[in-house]
Scaffold this motif. Structure first.
Motif, mmCIF file in Angstrom:
data_model
loop_
_atom_site.group_PDB
_atom_site.id
_atom_site.type_symbol
_atom_site.label_atom_id
_atom_site.label_comp_id
_atom_site.label_asym_id
_atom_site.label_seq_id
_atom_site.Cartn_x
_atom_site.Cartn_y
_atom_site.Cartn_z
ATOM 1 N N ALA A 91 0.885 -1.172 0.140
ATOM 2 C CA ALA A 91 0.015 0.076 0.108
ATOM 3 C C ALA A 91 0.782 1.064 -0.092
ATOM 4 C CB ALA A 91 -0.893 0.088 1.135
ATOM 5 N N ASP A 96 -4.700 3.849 0.658
ATOM 6 C CA ASP A 96 -4.433 2.481 -0.159
ATOM 7 C C ASP A 96 -4.378 1.421 1.111
ATOM 8 O OD1 ASP A 96 -4.268 3.499 -2.518
ATOM 9 O OD2 ASP A 96 -2.237 3.729 -2.316
ATOM 10 N N LEU A 97 -3.581 1.844 2.088
ATOM 11 C CA LEU A 97 -3.360 0.769 3.419
ATOM 12 C C LEU A 97 -4.896 0.599 3.941
ATOM 13 C CD1 LEU A 97 -1.853 -0.516 5.437
ATOM 14 C CD2 LEU A 97 -1.584 1.609 6.606
ATOM 15 N N GLN A 99 -7.645 0.157 2.496
ATOM 16 C CA GLN A 99 -8.393 -0.508 1.636
ATOM 17 C C GLN A 99 -7.665 -1.931 1.387
ATOM 18 O OE1 GLN A 99 -7.341 0.052 -2.578
ATOM 19 N NE2 GLN A 99 -8.324 -2.002 -2.649
ATOM 20 N N ARG A 100 -6.456 -2.066 1.639
ATOM 21 C CA ARG A 100 -6.112 -3.484 1.663
ATOM 22 C C ARG A 100 -5.936 -4.120 3.134
ATOM 23 N NH1 ARG A 100 -2.450 -5.337 -2.945
ATOM 24 N NH2 ARG A 100 -3.340 -4.438 -4.362
ATOM 25 N N ALA A 212 -0.060 -4.101 -5.636
ATOM 26 C CA ALA A 212 0.055 -2.945 -4.877
ATOM 27 C C ALA A 212 -1.143 -2.063 -5.395
ATOM 28 C CB ALA A 212 1.227 -2.081 -5.292
ATOM 29 N N SER A 213 -1.487 -1.276 -4.182
ATOM 30 C CA SER A 213 -2.649 -0.229 -4.454
ATOM 31 C C SER A 213 -1.657 0.959 -4.333
ATOM 32 C CB SER A 213 -3.595 -0.223 -3.376
ATOM 33 O OG SER A 213 -4.450 -1.199 -3.364
ATOM 34 N N GLU A 218 -4.823 -0.032 -8.852
ATOM 35 C CA GLU A 218 -4.335 -1.245 -8.702
ATOM 36 C C GLU A 218 -2.992 -1.643 -9.616
ATOM 37 O OE1 GLU A 218 -5.263 -3.174 -5.860
ATOM 38 O OE2 GLU A 218 -6.261 -1.141 -5.799
#
Ligand code: GLY
Length: 334
Positions: A91, A96-97, A99-100, A212-213, A218
């Protein structure tokens, strides 16, 4: 006339045919000549990483096939690029973090700090915020797998485009024609466009698959031992085969933000493929009627699911056995 005709010469059709041949069946594969999704695919064997779906039956199927891959790769008898270095899921930003993190928690993977990530993969951008290492997510080179299977099957693979299943003269027909399965069977399979890039440089810039995001985009980056690096993929509900400026830009921007050193590599290939998606994006595995068996609709997981699909279809065709793993994936569910 063969006992079994497999319609479709992609990674799924060839894997099914090979398993049937190993079990003593007389098999012909009719290959329409189009490069299927396998030709574009990076070959990530990622039972947890390709979507956030939580359907337990599909997760079981993906995990079973991931477990089969090491032996399957060996069985092919030549180097097919099977690589078990594992995958870093990453992320770039706090968003992003967020989301993951939910998926990582479900997968019970330990969160790694940026310095730990760069110990594993020194070429990563210092902007990467967090990530996890998943040793179970491996890779294979789908082009090498398909050529190994074609070699094994030899003259059983016949170049022929099938327009209608009534033209096929066999007691059993396995339809493994990817997106083409829709026209042959009437089943609801739609093409989902993916643009994929291939770069090439000195081997060694990266060791692991990266998924990765990056600022909400993506991207996956798959480094091969010979210096090829695959960057993918867009996901578009479109049927055209255009490589677009926007698609290439989106992929390169995310990839270079994540690994700035990729900017030095040669861009060797831009390709488009169509993933065969179903209404629930799970595969169609099983009997359509007394004569026709379907092995299609694998969406983003055709390479991963090839070995388990081969075992399930061979069991169904040769033993009449319904594998409980495939109970939820009947082509008659729609
Ligand atoms: N399995 C990778 C993709 O569908 O893009």
């Amino acid at each position: 006339m063969s006992d079994v005709t497999v319609v479709g010469g992609g990674i799924v059709g060839l894997s099914v045919a090979w398993r049937l041949v190993q079990r003593g069946a007389d098999v012909t594969v009719l290959d329409g000549g189009d490069d299927g999704a396998w030709h574009v695919a990076a070959g990530m064997l990622a039972p947890g990483g390709e979507s956030e779906h939580e359907d337990p039956a599909l997760i079981r199927l993906l995990e079973r096939s991931a477990q089969l891959w090491p032996a399957y790769a060996k069985e092919l008898g030549v180097d097919v690029g099977y690589d078990d270095a594992g995958t870093l899921s990453l992320a770039m930003t706090a968003d992003d973090l967020a989301q993951r993190a939910r998926v990582w928690k479900r997968q019970e993977l330990a969160l790694l700090r940026p310095s730990e990530l760069r110990d594993l993969e020194p070429a990563l951008s210092p902007r990467v915020r967090a990530g996890v290492f998943d040793p179970r997510e491996t890779q294979v080179d789908p082009r090498k797998v398909v050529s190994a299977l074609r070699e094994k099957l030899g003259p059983r693979v016949v170049p022929k485009r099938v327009e209608a299943l009534s033209d096929v003269d066999s007691a059993t027909v396995v339809v493994a024609a990817g997106c083409g399965t829709a026209a042959l069977t009437g089943l609801p399979i739609r093409p989902v466009k993916g643009q994929v890039l291939r770069l090439r440089g000195e081997p060694g810039l990266l060791r692991h698959v990266l998924n990765a995001s990056v600022d909400g985009r993506e991207v996956y980056i798959v480094p091969r031992a010979d210096g090829e690096v695959v960057v993918g993929a867009t996901q578009e509900e479109r049927t055209d085969r255009l490589v677009t400026a926007g698609g290439v830009h989106e992929l390169l921007r995310a990839a270079l933000d994540l690994v700035p050193g990729l900017a030095e590599l040669e861009l060797t290939e831009t390709t488009v493929g169509h993933r065969p998606g179903t209404p629930d994006n799970a595969p169609l595995l099983g009997r359509l009627d007394d004569r026709v068996v379907v092995a299609a609709g694998h969406f983003r997981n055709g390479v991963l699911l090839a070995p388990v699909t081969a075992d399930i279809v061979a069991g169904l065709v040769l033993d009449g056995a319904d594998d409980p793993m495939s109970a939820d994936f009947s082509p008659r569910r729609f």
